[in-house]
Write an enzyme that holds these catalytic residues in place. Structure first.
Site, PDB file in Angstrom:
ATOM      1  N   LYS A   1      55.144  49.956  34.121  1.00  0.00           N
ATOM      2  CA  LYS A   1      54.682  48.574  34.135  1.00  0.00           C
ATOM      3  C   LYS A   1      53.501  48.425  33.183  1.00  0.00           C
ATOM      4  CE  LYS A   1      56.279  47.340  38.755  1.00  0.00           C
ATOM      5  NZ  LYS A   1      57.226  46.326  38.246  1.00  0.00           N
TER       6      LYS A   1
ATOM      7  N   HIS B   1      68.187  53.300  38.863  1.00  0.00           N
ATOM      8  CA  HIS B   1      68.616  52.715  37.587  1.00  0.00           C
ATOM      9  C   HIS B   1      68.783  53.762  36.485  1.00  0.00           C
ATOM     10  CE1 HIS B   1      67.917  49.047  39.575  1.00  0.00           C
ATOM     11  NE2 HIS B   1      66.685  48.825  39.212  1.00  0.00           N
TER      12      HIS B   1
ATOM     13  N   LYS C   1      75.224  44.699  34.962  1.00  0.00           N
ATOM     14  CA  LYS C   1      74.925  44.108  33.661  1.00  0.00           C
ATOM     15  C   LYS C   1      76.046  44.412  32.665  1.00  0.00           C
ATOM     16  CE  LYS C   1      69.889  44.189  34.122  1.00  0.00           C
ATOM     17  NZ  LYS C   1      69.671  42.741  33.975  1.00  0.00           N
TER      18      LYS C   1
ATOM     19  N   GLU D   1      58.452  47.480  31.437  1.00  0.00           N
ATOM     20  CA  GLU D   1      58.105  46.121  31.856  1.00  0.00           C
ATOM     21  C   GLU D   1      56.731  45.783  31.300  1.00  0.00           C
ATOM     22  OE1 GLU D   1      59.596  44.989  36.057  1.00  0.00           O
ATOM     23  OE2 GLU D   1      59.038  47.101  36.212  1.00  0.00           O
TER      24      GLU D   1
ATOM     25  N   LYS E   1      68.632  48.356  47.186  1.00  0.00           N
ATOM     26  CA  LYS E   1      67.759  49.514  47.039  1.00  0.00           C
ATOM     27  C   LYS E   1      66.366  49.156  47.558  1.00  0.00           C
ATOM     28  CE  LYS E   1      65.707  48.972  42.470  1.00  0.00           C
ATOM     29  NZ  LYS E   1      64.315  49.086  42.861  1.00  0.00           N
TER      30      LYS E   1
ATOM     31  N   HIS F   1      71.583  46.596  40.774  1.00  0.00           N
ATOM     32  CA  HIS F   1      71.961  45.440  39.947  1.00  0.00           C
ATOM     33  C   HIS F   1      72.118  45.810  38.468  1.00  0.00           C
ATOM     34  CE1 HIS F   1      67.530  45.256  39.489  1.00  0.00           C
ATOM     35  NE2 HIS F   1      67.799  44.745  38.311  1.00  0.00           N
TER      36      HIS F   1
ATOM     37  N   ARG G   1      63.886  33.887  60.238  1.00  0.00           N
ATOM     38  CA  ARG G   1      63.044  33.438  61.352  1.00  0.00           C
ATOM     39  C   ARG G   1      62.649  31.966  61.263  1.00  0.00           C
ATOM     40  NH1 ARG G   1      58.466  38.025  61.318  1.00  0.00           N
ATOM     41  NH2 ARG G   1      58.755  37.674  59.086  1.00  0.00           N
TER      42      ARG G   1
END
Length: 510
Positions: free
Chosen positions: A362, A264, A206, A240, A172, A202, A65
């Site tokens: 996380k 994943h 790897k 993470e 995803k 992704h 945009r």
């Protein structure tokens, strides 16, 4: 054609050691102003060009945009490349790449913008020699997928003529449950043939994930013991150490299980547990992964075999961290999981009775993704108990990130006059064994899209089977209380430790 020992690799078109270079083509990125595009996609495109893997006339079209001109878009790409590219910046590569850069301004419901996009692509066919071959990368929120795809159909942008190809690349999440995934697949496949739809996970790009296949099937060392007779259990972890950052709008209501386990971790499970494929082409790989996912079984008691959690305030890396419910943009009554752990079984001859424990979260102890295949203890030990009291179970650990590599843990005698056996580790590290750094996952995946190689992309059957596994768990959580709390910087809620303790096992501390 079967390669022979005397074959000349320069003449063997199937020789995988030769670089695969994309033919005439271009890429259109919807949502080109977002973080994914700036940090991953645009740098990956430059790195591919820098390695000589893109055609001279490769074209990159941004759609968003912003009221940009072509030169504004080129500056955005330039800045992203300078900041995030893996390979050194070279002016001659940049000057060649910039020739094919264009920007189209508009909204997804703007018919004029899509007509401008059509005209832009036609012009690039003439000036850059792209041959009508374009991939459309939907780097946009999933709610916009159907609208963009329908606009591509409406304006003839998905039409394949005169031997050219048009492909759709979808990030995803592929839906938020089975029903929405099926609806999305129906919409996309009405416009693009199934072999021209590339679903990006992704993690599958790897190097260390692809090395699972090499480790298992290029060696005779592991496969004889890769089964229920020798393996005690498997742990797959993606941890993470960060919170949700500025992603409250995306993350809340989705959670850790939908964000990571459905795609994943279940893909890592499939690669770890699948049978050897007849070949490494896309159909053969997908067939074996589909068999495994179809054989996955949930625990009989979801209360004891699954755990969800939410991070509370704590200390992370020496700094005070707020809890999930105190994050900006999060409802104080949210039940969204930031931690999820599940115990799964696989009903086939190889894996019957072997639990697969999957966990993600996380604000955990550190950032790490790994697959740990933990072996059974020796059925008989001639050593005294005191000689082996510090000995754990043998394990093979595939480190996906960071510190990519493989670790083997086994017992060894401690130097000295007494007999004492302790765990030792033998490490293979990518950074020490190979001089060339591993390409970013998006480099490999974008190149595969342009080549039409779908080996590393989940098929529709895999996506739907993954949702069939996760949906009952999510439905159970929706009706059974709130997520367990865990302090930021720890390894998750105590309930997750108890889940393994009931089986006489414990989580690894990577």
């Amino acid at each position: 054609m079967t390669a022979t020992h005397g074959a000349n690799p320069l003449r063997d078109a199937a020789d995988r050691r030769l670089p695969r270079i994309a033919g005439p083509s271009g890429l259109v990125i919807f949502g080109v102003t977002g973080d994914l595009s700036r940090k991953k996609l645009m740098p990956a495109i430059y790195d591919l060009a820098n390695r000589g893997l893109l055609p001279p006339g490769f074209s990159l079209v941004g759609f968003a945009r912003r009221e940009w001109q072509d030169e504004d878009f080129a500056k955005e790409v330039h800045d992203a490349v300078k900041e995030h590219a893996r390979t050194p910046f070279r002016e001659e590569v940049w000057q060649q790449l910039i020739q094919g850069m264009r920007f189209v301004q508009g909204d997804f419901d703007d018919d004029n913008a899509f007509e401008n996009l059509k005209a832009t692509i036609a012009d690039l066919d003439k000036t850059q020699g792209t041959g009508g071959n374009f991939a459309f990368y939907l780097s946009v929120p999933p709610k916009f997928f159907p609208q963009v795809v329908q606009q591509l159909k409406k304006h003839g942008l998905a039409d394949q003529t005169d031997g050219s190809w048009r492909r759709a690349v979808i990030e995803k999440p592929f839906g938020h449950d089975l029903a929405s995934a099926q609806d999305l697949n129906k919409v996309v496949h009405e416009v693009f043939p199934s072999n021209e739809v590339f679903r990006i996970d992704h993690y599958l790009g790897k190097e260390t994930v692809q090395n699972i296949l090499a480790l298992r099937f290029a060696n005779t060392l592991f496969e004889p013991i890769w089964n229920r007779s020798y393996v005690d259990h498997v742990q797959i972890t993606m941890a993470e150490d960060i919170g949700i950052g500025g992603r409250a709008g995306y993350y809340d209501g989705i959670g850790a299980a939908r964000d990571v386990i459905q795609n994943h971790l279940l893909q890592l499970l499939a690669l770890t547990a699948m049978e050897e494929p007849a070949s490494f082409d896309a159909d053969a790989l997908a067939a074996e992964k589909t068999k495994v996912l179809g054989a996955v079984r949930l625990p009989k008691d979801l209360a004891e075999g699954t755990v969800r959690g939410q991070y509370a305030a704590g200390w992370q890396g020496g700094e005070k961290a707020v809890g999930y419910l105190q994050e900006e943009g999060i409802d104080s009554t949210s039940k969204t999981d930031t931690y999820a752990a599940v115990k799964l079984g696989i009903d086939n001859r190889r894996w019957a009775g072997v639990p697969f424990y999957l966990r993600t979260g996380k604000r955990l102890g550190r950032r790490v993704t790994e697959i740990a295949v933990v072996f059974q203890r020796a059925p008989h030990s001639p050593f005294d108990h005191t000689a082996t009291e510090e000995l754990g179970q043998n394990a093979l650990v595939i480190r996906v990130q960071p510190d990519e590599g493989v670790t083997m843990r086994f017992g060894s005698k401690v130097p000295g006059t007494s007999m004492e056996v302790r765990d030792v580790s033998m490490d293979f590290a990518y950074g020490e064994s190979f001089t060339e750094s591993s390409p970013e996952a998006y480099e490999r995946l974008i190149l595969d899209v342009l080549l039409g190689d779908s080996n590393l992309f989940p098929r529709v059957e895999e996506v739907e089977l993954s949702w069939k596994i996760l949906d009952p768990i999510e439905n159970f959580w929706d009706t059974h209380g709130k997520p367990a709390q865990y302090e930021s910087g720890t390894w998750g809620p105590v309930e997750a430790d108890e889940m393994l303790a009931r089986d006489g096992r414990s989580w690894r501390r990577p």
